[in-house]
Motif scaffolding. Structure first.
Motif, short mmCIF file in Angstrom:
data_model
loop_
_atom_site.label_atom_id
_atom_site.label_comp_id
_atom_site.label_asym_id
_atom_site.label_seq_id
_atom_site.Cartn_x
_atom_site.Cartn_y
_atom_site.Cartn_z
N LYS A 242 -2.10 -2.66 -5.26
CA LYS A 242 -0.82 -2.07 -4.86
C LYS A 242 -0.15 -1.36 -6.04
O LYS A 242 0.47 -0.32 -5.88
CB LYS A 242 0.12 -3.17 -4.34
CG LYS A 242 -0.23 -3.68 -2.95
CD LYS A 242 0.76 -4.75 -2.50
CE LYS A 242 0.44 -5.24 -1.10
NZ LYS A 242 1.38 -6.31 -0.66
N ALA A 243 -0.28 -1.96 -7.24
CA ALA A 243 0.36 -1.39 -8.43
C ALA A 243 -0.29 -0.08 -8.85
O ALA A 243 0.37 0.80 -9.41
CB ALA A 243 0.30 -2.40 -9.58
N VAL A 244 -1.59 0.08 -8.59
CA VAL A 244 -2.30 1.28 -9.06
C VAL A 244 -2.72 2.19 -7.91
O VAL A 244 -3.37 3.22 -8.15
CB VAL A 244 -3.55 0.89 -9.89
CG1 VAL A 244 -3.15 0.05 -11.09
CG2 VAL A 244 -4.57 0.15 -9.02
N ALA A 245 -2.34 1.86 -6.68
CA ALA A 245 -2.81 2.62 -5.51
C ALA A 245 -2.47 4.10 -5.61
O ALA A 245 -3.26 4.96 -5.21
CB ALA A 245 -2.21 2.03 -4.24
N GLY A 246 -1.31 4.41 -6.18
CA GLY A 246 -0.91 5.81 -6.29
C GLY A 246 -1.77 6.61 -7.24
O GLY A 246 -1.72 7.85 -7.23
N ASN A 247 -2.53 5.93 -8.08
CA ASN A 247 -3.37 6.62 -9.05
C ASN A 247 -4.84 6.66 -8.63
O ASN A 247 -5.67 7.23 -9.34
CB ASN A 247 -3.26 5.92 -10.41
CG ASN A 247 -1.83 5.90 -10.91
OD1 ASN A 247 -1.22 6.91 -11.13
ND2 ASN A 247 -1.30 4.70 -11.06
N LEU A 248 -5.17 6.04 -7.51
CA LEU A 248 -6.54 6.09 -7.00
C LEU A 248 -6.73 7.39 -6.22
O LEU A 248 -5.88 7.76 -5.40
CB LEU A 248 -6.82 4.90 -6.08
CG LEU A 248 -6.79 3.50 -6.73
CD1 LEU A 248 -6.93 2.43 -5.66
CD2 LEU A 248 -7.88 3.37 -7.77
N ASN A 249 -7.84 8.06 -6.45
CA ASN A 249 -8.09 9.29 -5.69
C ASN A 249 -8.80 8.94 -4.38
O ASN A 249 -9.19 7.79 -4.14
CB ASN A 249 -8.90 10.29 -6.52
CG ASN A 249 -10.23 9.72 -7.01
OD1 ASN A 249 -10.94 9.06 -6.25
ND2 ASN A 249 -10.55 9.97 -8.29
N ASP A 250 -8.97 9.94 -3.53
CA ASP A 250 -9.59 9.71 -2.21
C ASP A 250 -11.00 9.16 -2.33
O ASP A 250 -11.42 8.32 -1.53
CB ASP A 250 -9.60 11.02 -1.41
CG ASP A 250 -8.20 11.46 -1.00
OD1 ASP A 250 -7.29 10.60 -1.02
OD2 ASP A 250 -8.02 12.65 -0.68
N GLN A 251 -11.76 9.64 -3.32
CA GLN A 251 -13.13 9.17 -3.49
C GLN A 251 -13.15 7.68 -3.84
O GLN A 251 -13.96 6.91 -3.31
CB GLN A 251 -13.82 9.96 -4.60
CG GLN A 251 -15.30 9.58 -4.77
CD GLN A 251 -15.96 10.33 -5.92
OE1 GLN A 251 -15.28 11.00 -6.69
NE2 GLN A 251 -17.27 10.23 -6.02
N GLN A 252 -12.23 7.24 -4.71
CA GLN A 252 -12.17 5.84 -5.10
C GLN A 252 -11.76 4.96 -3.92
O GLN A 252 -12.31 3.87 -3.71
CB GLN A 252 -11.21 5.66 -6.27
CG GLN A 252 -11.73 6.23 -7.58
CD GLN A 252 -10.68 6.26 -8.67
OE1 GLN A 252 -9.49 6.38 -8.41
NE2 GLN A 252 -11.13 6.14 -9.91
N ARG A 253 -10.81 5.42 -3.13
CA ARG A 253 -10.41 4.67 -1.93
C ARG A 253 -11.58 4.53 -0.96
O ARG A 253 -11.80 3.47 -0.38
CB ARG A 253 -9.23 5.36 -1.24
CG ARG A 253 -7.91 5.25 -1.97
CD ARG A 253 -6.77 5.73 -1.07
NE ARG A 253 -5.50 5.66 -1.75
CZ ARG A 253 -4.99 6.64 -2.48
NH1 ARG A 253 -5.65 7.78 -2.62
NH2 ARG A 253 -3.82 6.50 -3.08
#
Length: 302
Positions: A242-253
């Motif tokens: 949750k803390a880093v979700a905004g920094n994950l790109n679509d490929q990582q998700r």
């Protein structure tokens, strides 16, 4: 793709600004509580407690009850209200009982007589609406209350951000800011849902990590008995995501979602307990709560 970068927060500065605003606009200690009212409403601006002796009552002819405690003198004001006060008029000086609507108007002759007896100050304070009791003053007090609410929200956000930073620091000791290590921790957590980390699940994790180009020697560290994954609880992992979700790109998700689905399906049917955990990870990644079920089914059936 391997590293996770976290954004700094401006919440502490927002908190300082809100506290300063609250201090600036909440200074009038005598400001009355903002309230809803209609028509004309009487109230009094306190100028002090009325201190009268029995002897002064006899010589001036003032009401006998004034000699008892509980009587004040002040400025009689009238609010013209339309839901909230819109105008305040000055009626004159008055003596009034505490916590009561009972009051006596003071004319000039009575004031002079009471001043000679030492009951009232000489000269009297200005007969005007005190600035903090005007409509503007009342609204300013209302803004102070609003600023207080803003401070509470900002403080809550600040504390939440502080908690997030603690989570990030704690998990980073294991992950070192690496997405690959985060993926490994999540997949191992998923493999352990039913407390049966068997060969099928391990092979599924190995295959996923190999597709990401992890060296064969590093794959050996995936042994659940050897690696530090057991130090990270699911609660901690989800809080970290949750803390880093905004920094994950679509490929990582996408890698996280398909990896979870692959490990869950390694033993065949995905039961209710596993789906509940999958749903937690989907929401932690920032997807809307009402779309979690649809996303889960789509990934599992891919």
């Amino acid at each position: 793709m391997d590293k996770l970068i976290r954004n700094s927060s401006n919440t502490p500065m927002l908190l300082k600004v809100c506290v300063l605003l609250l201090l600036l606009i909440s200074s009038p200690a005598e400001a009355r509580r903002v309230h809803v009212c209609f028509g004309i409403e009487d109230h009094f601006y306190d100028l002090g407690e009325l201190k009268v002796s029995d002897q002064q009552v006899k010589t001036t002819g003032m009401p006998a009850e004034w000699a008892s405690d509980g009587y004040l003198f002040g400025i009689h004001l009238q609010d013209h209200c339309l839901l909230v006060p819109t105008k305040t008029d000055v009626v004159g000086y008055a003596v009034y009982a505490k916590n009561s609507s009972q009051h006596w108007a003071l004319d000039e002759t009575t004031i002079q007589s009471l001043q000679k007896s030492g009951v009232l100050p000489n000269p009297m304070p200005p007969l005007q609406v005190p600035w903090d009791d005007t409509v503007g003053g009342q609204w300013l007090w209302g803004l102070a209350i609003l600023a207080g609410l803003v401070v509470i929200v900002a403080l809550e956000a600040f504390l939440s951000g502080k908690l997030q930073r603690r989570v990030v620091a704690k998990v980073d000791k294991v992950l070192h800011g690496s997405f690959v290590l985060l993926l490994r921790e999540v997949l191992v957590d998923v493999a352990r849902i039913d407390r049966n980390f068997d060969a099928n699940k391990l092979h599924a994790i190995l295959a996923i990590m190999q597709r990401l180009g992890i060296a064969v020697n590093d794959l050996a560290k995936l042994n659940p008995e050897d690696m530090p994954a057991g130090k990270l609880s699911r609660k901690l992992l989800i809080a970290y995501i949750k803390a880093v979700a905004g920094n994950l790109n679509d490929q990582q998700r996408n890698i996280l979602l398909t990896g979870i689905a692959t490990v869950m399906s390694a033993e065949g049917k995905v039961g209710r307990n596993k789906k509940a955990v999958f749903r937690q990870y989907i929401i932690a990644l920032g997807f809307p709560d009402n779309q979690a079920e649809k996303i889960m089914e789509m990934v599992l059936n891919a």
